[in-house]
Design a protein around this motif. Structure first.
Motif, PDB file in Angstrom:
ATOM      1  N   VAL A   1       0.876  -1.170   0.000  1.00 34.41           N
ATOM      2  CA  VAL A   1       0.000   0.000   0.000  1.00 34.41           C
ATOM      3  C   VAL A   1       0.914   1.221   0.000  1.00 34.41           C
ATOM      4  CG1 VAL A   1      -1.782   1.277   1.239  1.00 34.41           C
ATOM      5  CG2 VAL A   1      -1.786  -1.228   1.258  1.00 34.41           C
ATOM      6  N   ARG A   2       1.125   1.753  -1.172  1.00 38.25           N
ATOM      7  CA  ARG A   2       2.037   2.893  -1.289  1.00 38.25           C
ATOM      8  C   ARG A   2       1.259   4.191  -1.098  1.00 38.25           C
ATOM      9  NH1 ARG A   2       4.950   0.085  -5.758  1.00 38.25           N
ATOM     10  NH2 ARG A   2       7.045  -0.283  -4.975  1.00 38.25           N
ATOM     11  N   PRO A   3       1.903   5.207  -0.517  1.00 41.44           N
ATOM     12  CA  PRO A   3       1.192   6.484  -0.412  1.00 41.44           C
ATOM     13  C   PRO A   3       0.921   7.034  -1.806  1.00 41.44           C
ATOM     14  CG  PRO A   3       3.476   6.694   0.322  1.00 41.44           C
ATOM     15  CD  PRO A   3       3.242   5.238   0.069  1.00 41.44           C
ATOM     16  N   ARG A   4      -0.202   7.673  -1.908  1.00 35.33           N
ATOM     17  CA  ARG A   4      -0.625   8.192  -3.197  1.00 35.33           C
ATOM     18  C   ARG A   4       0.380   9.191  -3.760  1.00 35.33           C
ATOM     19  NH1 ARG A   4      -3.571  12.361  -4.576  1.00 35.33           N
ATOM     20  NH2 ARG A   4      -5.085  12.214  -6.263  1.00 35.33           N
ATOM     21  N   SER A   5       1.089   9.856  -2.879  1.00 39.63           N
ATOM     22  CA  SER A   5       2.005  10.903  -3.329  1.00 39.63           C
ATOM     23  C   SER A   5       3.147  10.375  -4.205  1.00 39.63           C
ATOM     24  CB  SER A   5       2.587  11.639  -2.119  1.00 39.63           C
ATOM     25  OG  SER A   5       3.219  10.702  -1.264  1.00 39.63           O
ATOM     26  N   VAL A   6       3.475   9.082  -4.103  1.00 42.61           N
ATOM     27  CA  VAL A   6       4.606   8.577  -4.896  1.00 42.61           C
ATOM     28  C   VAL A   6       4.170   8.172  -6.309  1.00 42.61           C
ATOM     29  CG1 VAL A   6       5.757   7.722  -2.813  1.00 42.61           C
ATOM     30  CG2 VAL A   6       4.442   6.117  -4.220  1.00 42.61           C
ATOM     31  N   PHE A   7       2.862   8.170  -6.561  1.00 47.28           N
ATOM     32  CA  PHE A   7       2.394   7.628  -7.834  1.00 47.28           C
ATOM     33  C   PHE A   7       2.827   8.420  -9.065  1.00 47.28           C
ATOM     34  CE2 PHE A   7      -0.370   3.898  -7.391  1.00 47.28           C
ATOM     35  CZ  PHE A   7      -0.187   3.696  -6.042  1.00 47.28           C
ATOM     36  N   PRO A   8       2.700   9.754  -9.056  1.00 45.55           N
ATOM     37  CA  PRO A   8       3.046  10.474 -10.299  1.00 45.55           C
ATOM     38  C   PRO A   8       4.456  10.167 -10.779  1.00 45.55           C
ATOM     39  CG  PRO A   8       1.852  11.909  -8.823  1.00 45.55           C
ATOM     40  CD  PRO A   8       2.145  10.656  -8.034  1.00 45.55           C
ATOM     41  N   LYS A   9       5.399  10.061  -9.827  1.00 43.23           N
ATOM     42  CA  LYS A   9       6.781   9.762 -10.222  1.00 43.23           C
ATOM     43  C   LYS A   9       6.849   8.413 -10.960  1.00 43.23           C
ATOM     44  CE  LYS A   9       9.577   8.007  -7.188  1.00 43.23           C
ATOM     45  NZ  LYS A   9      10.230   7.789  -5.919  1.00 43.23           N
ATOM     46  N   HIS A  10       6.177   7.406 -10.376  1.00 42.85           N
ATOM     47  CA  HIS A  10       6.193   6.072 -11.007  1.00 42.85           C
ATOM     48  C   HIS A  10       5.469   6.101 -12.354  1.00 42.85           C
ATOM     49  CE1 HIS A  10       8.107   3.569  -8.033  1.00 42.85           C
ATOM     50  NE2 HIS A  10       7.458   4.207  -7.087  1.00 42.85           N
ATOM     51  N   LEU A  11       4.369   6.837 -12.403  1.00 42.00           N
ATOM     52  CA  LEU A  11       3.588   6.862 -13.647  1.00 42.00           C
ATOM     53  C   LEU A  11       4.378   7.524 -14.769  1.00 42.00           C
ATOM     54  CD1 LEU A  11       0.079   7.747 -12.161  1.00 42.00           C
ATOM     55  CD2 LEU A  11       0.940   5.512 -12.839  1.00 42.00           C
ATOM     56  N   ARG A  12       5.116   8.567 -14.411  1.00 39.71           N
ATOM     57  CA  ARG A  12       5.949   9.214 -15.446  1.00 39.71           C
ATOM     58  C   ARG A  12       7.030   8.247 -15.905  1.00 39.71           C
ATOM     59  NH1 ARG A  12       4.949  14.063 -11.920  1.00 39.71           N
ATOM     60  NH2 ARG A  12       3.176  14.955 -13.028  1.00 39.71           N
ATOM     61  N   ARG A  13       7.576   7.490 -14.960  1.00 36.02           N
ATOM     62  CA  ARG A  13       8.596   6.500 -15.329  1.00 36.02           C
ATOM     63  C   ARG A  13       8.013   5.462 -16.299  1.00 36.02           C
ATOM     64  NH1 ARG A  13       9.816   1.723 -13.356  1.00 36.02           N
ATOM     65  NH2 ARG A  13       8.420   1.875 -11.587  1.00 36.02           N
ATOM     66  N   MET A  14       6.746   5.104 -16.097  1.00 37.65           N
ATOM     67  CA  MET A  14       6.095   4.126 -16.973  1.00 37.65           C
ATOM     68  C   MET A  14       5.666   4.738 -18.309  1.00 37.65           C
ATOM     69  SD  MET A  14       3.731   2.600 -13.916  1.00 37.65           S
ATOM     70  CE  MET A  14       2.476   1.810 -14.912  1.00 37.65           C
ATOM     71  N   GLY A  15       5.869   6.049 -18.434  1.00 39.20           N
ATOM     72  CA  GLY A  15       5.540   6.704 -19.699  1.00 39.20           C
ATOM     73  C   GLY A  15       4.078   7.081 -19.824  1.00 39.20           C
TER      74      GLY A  15
END
Ligand code: SF4
Length: 619
Positions: free
Chosen positions: A444-458
């Protein structure tokens, strides 16, 4: 293509004994990228609705992407695309080990296998020497012995993909293994090999994978290795592997029983294990495994002695049984027996989920299809069918003929509903371990880390805004934050209370997974965290010499997914075939990934709609 691709596709008709090869078509590689994506394309040309999974005409397409066989980290992924018997859909199983790179070194990117051999057979690929070897001497043997002997025959560097007695008996949850430690699991791929009388495929090659732009390749590769070296948890990963993120095994126990870590070719992390039991009745037992974590799985079902759990897992791997489906079905069978719905014959062992002797005995009965073992071998739906209405009431959730890998209830309780959980419903292969490399994987990751991962996924910024804006409420009122407010502040901790659009996220996770799979990069979180989508495009270009930008890679990945959706629709699988299991909803069901609020059926159906909406550009 100047590099990356070996350049040939090998075709085998086991029935006719026909062996041929042809040049890989450049236009196919450009349209589908290679590897998994091109495997889907090659399978689609041969699958019709009339061809069932265990029919001789069902093709098996083995695929290794353009980065497989290079020195880039963790690029050993190999896929088998076929119609699978448990979900009855077209899907894939993926594994690592030496098979993919050796196939490339032998000169092939893909192998297309059809037909059924008259007798047990091993397909041996050794450079351009392709042989169908009689395999009676291996038939009936476990994966371990088969692999050992075949490596003895072709040399230790050979990659061996083999099935055990479960595959030979076409058990619906039989898997194949590569080099004993990597599973081509879930869905029954082992049964497809068994239906073709194909005990194993062995590859060994003396060639190499050419790289089109060596200078650029070196630059990118060094940057990638540097980012891995700088990763603060690298040492911990190298020490503990999956035990780091899934501490089912106490670290001290793990260190005591670890004989050595195993790694797929070119993987600097190596999260696979060779375990040796140091004491007790099983002292000296040595086992190779996908991970020590998996070896301890029987403890989730009640085993108290870890040594016995390791032995039980080793037996299931050796027989070639998917251990998650095995335990789920044994649990269901025990419920039926306890409730008087099923009866054991007098010579049948009691079903005790926490007993090594009982579980090994039942695994053997399933592989011999004896008594109740015959019904279990056919899977959960057959059990419901044979035991009727009362069995349906007591059945575990069943999705596309299989018991979901994770559910909100014990024994494997992950109750937050992320992409893996929704993916169990929407993956054409049925409930699979995971196909995403998505940031919601397990933790269960904090929502705040998602944009960074999503940008990494393109993921495009507009889609990030939709994902971070939450999902639609069933009454039509959206909980979305207007996209215009989001891109710059999407990662703010102040938005922590907002939700996450899991349906939209799954679409982009699928695209990201297909990019990794088409190139041949391992999708495990501990590896894919170092790759980012732009880097994948640059690596593809440097290795193949084909001018490639990220939108090109994404378009190829999406083309493969759309084709997969279409093939399965042609087989009769519609989006309405995704009923939400009752056990998933309500207070004891899955919880919203961010807010932990119980989910309703309508909310999950809304996520399904949002997944398809993203595919159809309605996001
Ligand atoms: S992370 Fe594990 S599965 Fe992936 S390449 Fe490395 S050793 Fe193989």
């Amino acid at each position: 293509m100047k590099g990356g691709f070996a350049g040939k596709v090998l075709f085998l008709d086991l029935g006719e004994g026909g062996i041929s090869s042809r040049e890989l078509e450049a236009s196919d590689a450009l349209d589908f990228g290679g590897g998994l994506g091109l495997g889907v394309k090659l399978a689609s040309e041969r699958i019709t609705p009339a061809v069932e999974a265990l029919d001789p005409a069902n093709p098996v397409v083995l695929s290794a992407g353009p980065l497989v066989g290079t020195s880039l980290p963790a690029t050993a992924r190999c896929y088998a695309v076929t119609r699978l018997p448990a979900p009855r859909t077209v899907g894939w199983c993926g594994g690592s080990g030496a098979f993919g790179s050796q196939l490339k070194y032998a000169g092939f990117d893909h192998v297309v296998i059809t037909g059924r051999a008259e007798r047990p057979t091993v397909l041996s690929i050794s450079d351009d020497r392709i042989e169908l070897v009689p395999a009676e001497e291996y038939w009936g043997q476990g994966v371990r012995e088969t692999t050992r002997r075949l490596k003895e025959r072709l040399g230790r560097s050979a990659g061996v993909m083999a099935v055990g007695p479960a595959g030979e008996a076409m058990v619906s949850f039989a898997l194949a293994m590569i080099d004993q430690y990597s599973t081509l699991g879930r869905g029954g791929f082992g049964a497809v090999m068994g239906s073709k009388n194909l005990k194993a495929v062995v590859a060994r090659g003396s060639g190499e994978v050419r790289v089109a732009d060596r200078r650029r390749y070196r630059e990118l590769s060094q940057g990638l290795l540097q980012s891995m070296r700088e990763y603060p948890y690298l040492k911990e990963w190298q020490d503990l592997g999956l035990v780091k993120s899934l501490p089912i095994v106490p670290a001290e126990t793990y260190r005591r029983i670890r004989k050595r870590r195993l790694a797929c070719p070119s993987c600097p992390i190596g999260d696979k294990d060779m375990i040796e039991i140091p004491d007790g009745d099983l002292a000296g037992l040595t086992v190779r495994s996908t991970s020590a974590v998996n070896l301890f799985t029987p403890m989730i079902y009640g085993f108290t002695d870890y040594r016995e759990a390791v032995k039980c897992s080793a037996t299931l791997d050796d027989l070639g049984l998917d251990m998650f489906e095995f335990f789920s079905l044994m649990d269901f069978a025990k419920t039926l027996v306890d409730n008087g719905i099923a009866k054991l014959e007098s010579r049948e062992p009691e079903i005790r989920l926490n007993s090594l002797a009982s579980m090994e005995a039942w695994a053997g009965k399933i592989c011999r299809r004896e008594g109740l073992g015959e019904i279990l071998a056919a899977g959960a739906e057959r059990m419901v069918k044979d035991f009727g209405g009362p069995a349906r009431e007591l059945a575990p959730p069943i999705i596309k003929g299989m018991v979901p890998y994770v559910g909100p209830r014990p024994p494997l309780a992950w109750d937050r509903f992320g992409t893996m959980e929704l993916g169990q419903l929407l993956d054409p292969r049925g409930p699979h371990v995971g196909a995403s490399g998505s940031p919601t994987y397990f933790a269960v990751r904090p929502r705040s880390v998602f944009p960074k991962h999503l940008r990494r996924m393109g993921v495009p910024e507009q889609a990030i805004a939709r994902i971070m804006g939450g999902h639609r409420k069933p009454d039509g009122h959206e909980s979305r934050t207007p996209p215009s407010e989001l891109p710059s502040g999407a990662g703010d901790a102040s938005r922590e209370q907002d939700e996450l659009n899991v349906g939209a996220l799954l679409k982009y996770s699928h695209t990201w997974f297909m990019i990794l799979g088409s190139l041949g990069i391992c999708a495990r979180a501990q590896v894919n965290r170092f790759y980012h989508a732009e880097l994948c495009a640059a690596l593809y270009e440097a290795v193949t010499g084909v001018r490639t930008q990220l939108p090109d890679l994404q378009a190829r990945a999406d083309r493969a997914w759309r084709l997969l959706h279409r093939i399965n629709e042609n087989l009769g699988l519609s989006r309405e075939d995704n009923p939400v299991p009752r056990a998933w909803i309500g207070r004891s069901g899955f919880k919203n990934y961010v807010t932990a609020a119980p989910l309703s059926e309508e909310e999950i159906k809304g996520m399904v709609e949002e997944y398809y909406g993203e595919w159809e550009g309605r996001g």
